[in-house]
Scaffold this active site. Structure first.
Site, PDB file in Angstrom:
ATOM      1  N   GLY A 272      -5.421  -4.817   5.975  1.00  0.00           N
ATOM      2  CA  GLY A 272      -6.538  -3.885   5.947  1.00  0.00           C
ATOM      3  C   GLY A 272      -7.719  -4.274   6.811  1.00  0.00           C
TER       4      GLY A 272
ATOM      5  CB  THR B 178      -0.874   0.046   1.279  1.00  0.00           C
ATOM      6  OG1 THR B 178      -1.573  -1.176   1.396  1.00  0.00           O
ATOM      7  CG2 THR B 178      -1.862   1.192   1.228  1.00  0.00           C
TER       8      THR B 178
ATOM      9  N   GLY C 293      -9.809  -4.085   0.882  1.00  0.00           N
ATOM     10  CA  GLY C 293      -9.118  -3.807   2.146  1.00  0.00           C
ATOM     11  C   GLY C 293      -9.479  -2.433   2.680  1.00  0.00           C
ATOM     12  CG  ASP C 294      -6.441  -0.590   5.013  1.00  0.00           C
ATOM     13  OD1 ASP C 294      -6.119  -1.365   4.087  1.00  0.00           O
ATOM     14  OD2 ASP C 294      -5.621   0.082   5.656  1.00  0.00           O
TER      15      ASP C 294
HETATM   16  N1  GLY Z   1      -3.662  -2.192   3.388  1.00  0.00           N
HETATM   17  C1  GLY Z   1      -3.961  -2.723   2.146  1.00  0.00           C
HETATM   18  C2  GLY Z   1      -4.885  -3.833   2.138  1.00  0.00           C
HETATM   19  O1  GLY Z   1      -5.079  -4.492   3.140  1.00  0.00           O
HETATM   20  O2  GLY Z   1      -5.462  -4.084   1.107  1.00  0.00           O
END
Ligand code: GLY
Length: 337
Positions: free
Chosen positions: A252, A198, A228-229
């Site tokens: 995430g 990310t 995800g987040d």
């Molecule tokens: N932080 C990126 C994801 O979990 O997709």
């Protein structure tokens, strides 16, 4: 020194000392413009953002330019060179947020090179915040984006072939920082372990306005459709122009469960400096399930309105990049376990 001189000096220096004391982390004045990004690949991202910030440009334009830089990077772990899901398809998540709490996001978008710019278009051209999957792609094509090839980058293909040998769904700590093939190369794991990458960046421009952006191909070899987040406002990114901004990297699902970046900004609102605010959010994740926390990584990165920044992670290994007119460097994040 006699008593009289001491008292004179004391009366002169008292206001100075008071001023210092009111400034956390030794900052005497607001540091701006400034851009901070997750990971060491944030150095190049910051350079792209700085081209705009250094000319008194808008933070929103700067974070979009920064995210586009890494989306353009061939064989990087973000963008179309990133790792595919378990069906072999690269799907991208991205969001952007400005100083007025305008925000836009795309999730699970395929074959579009610059999801961050589609996210900005969602923000500016629609009454919506998030578009997903085929709808996001259709919106992008209607607005001048072109359809890219489905061919995986060489590294992504190798990694996917490696993963297929076992097809195990197994997140790995600090995957973004395992530099096995050069600083920006994706991570190839012969054991086929699952990973994610990310890029999150937040910036403050010379008008003291904050913005942020996140872009990612998400967790590698994820279930098709997993989000995800990163494209979720309040999870992967949150900006409050009165207080500060925060972004996250790592697993995430854990960030979503605590509305991670919103929480970090709310801790800053309570008066915590950025690093402590990030630490308190990490504590929230660890407290929920200490055993599970040992097996995963989440890192938060925050910037406040004074240009103070800080990060905190569950595990060792998270790093972040900072660019101002006084510094341009990578810092290791503090960590809990
Ligand atoms: N932080 C990126 C994801 O979990 O997709």
């Amino acid at each position: 020194m006699n008593r009289r001189k001491f008292l004179q000096l004391g009366s002169l220096s008292a206001p100075l000392l008071l001023t210092k004391k009111t400034m956390a982390n030794g900052f005497d004045e607001t540091i701006k413009p400034i851009v901070v990004s997750t990971w060491d690949s944030g150095m190049a991202v910051n350079e792209a953002a700085w081209k705009i910030l250094s000319l008194n440009g808008r933070a929103l334009d700067a974070v979009e330019a920064g995210a586009r830089q890494i989306e353009d990077t061939i064989n990087c772990c973000v963008g179309l060179g990133g790792y595919p899901d378990r069906d072999g398809i690269v799907t991208l998540d991205s969001c952007i947020m400005d100083e007025q709490s305008n925000c836009g996001a795309v999730a699970g978008i395929e074959r579009i090179k610059h999801p961050v710019s589609v996210a900005r278009m969602v923000m500016e051209k629609t009454p919506h915040v998030i578009l997903v999957g085929a709808g996001a792609q259709q919106f992008a094509l209607e607005n001048g984006f072109t359809l890219e090839s489905t061919t995986l980058s060489d590294d992504a293909r190798k990694a996917y072939e490696g993963w297929l040998k076992k097809s195990e769904y197994k997140p790995v700590i600090n995957i973004e920082n395992k530099k096995q093939n050069g600083p920006f190369a994706p991570n190839f794991f012969d054991d086929g372990s699952v990973n994610h990458d990310t890029m999150g960046l937040v910036a403050m421009d010379s008008s003291s306005n904050l913005s942020g952006a996140v872009t990612t191909s998400g967790m590698a070899f994820k279930v098709h459709g997993r989000v995800g987040d990163s494209p979720i406002i309040g999870a992967g990114l949150f900006v409050d122009n009165e207080i500060g901004a925060a972004t996250s990297s790592g697993l995430g699902e854990e960030v979503i469960r605590i509305c991670g970046t919103h929480l970090v900004v709310e801790f800053m609102r309570q008066g915590y400096d950025p690093e402590t605010a990030c630490k308190k959010a990490v504590e929230r994740i660890v407290k929920r399930n200490p055993e599970k926390a040992k097996t995963l990584q989440v890192g938060f990165l925050a910037l406040n309105k004074k240009g103070q920044y800080g990060a905190y992670a569950i595990q060792k290994g998270f790093v972040f990049s900072v660019k101002t007119d006084k510094e341009n460097r990578i810092y290791p994040s503090k960590y809990m376990l």
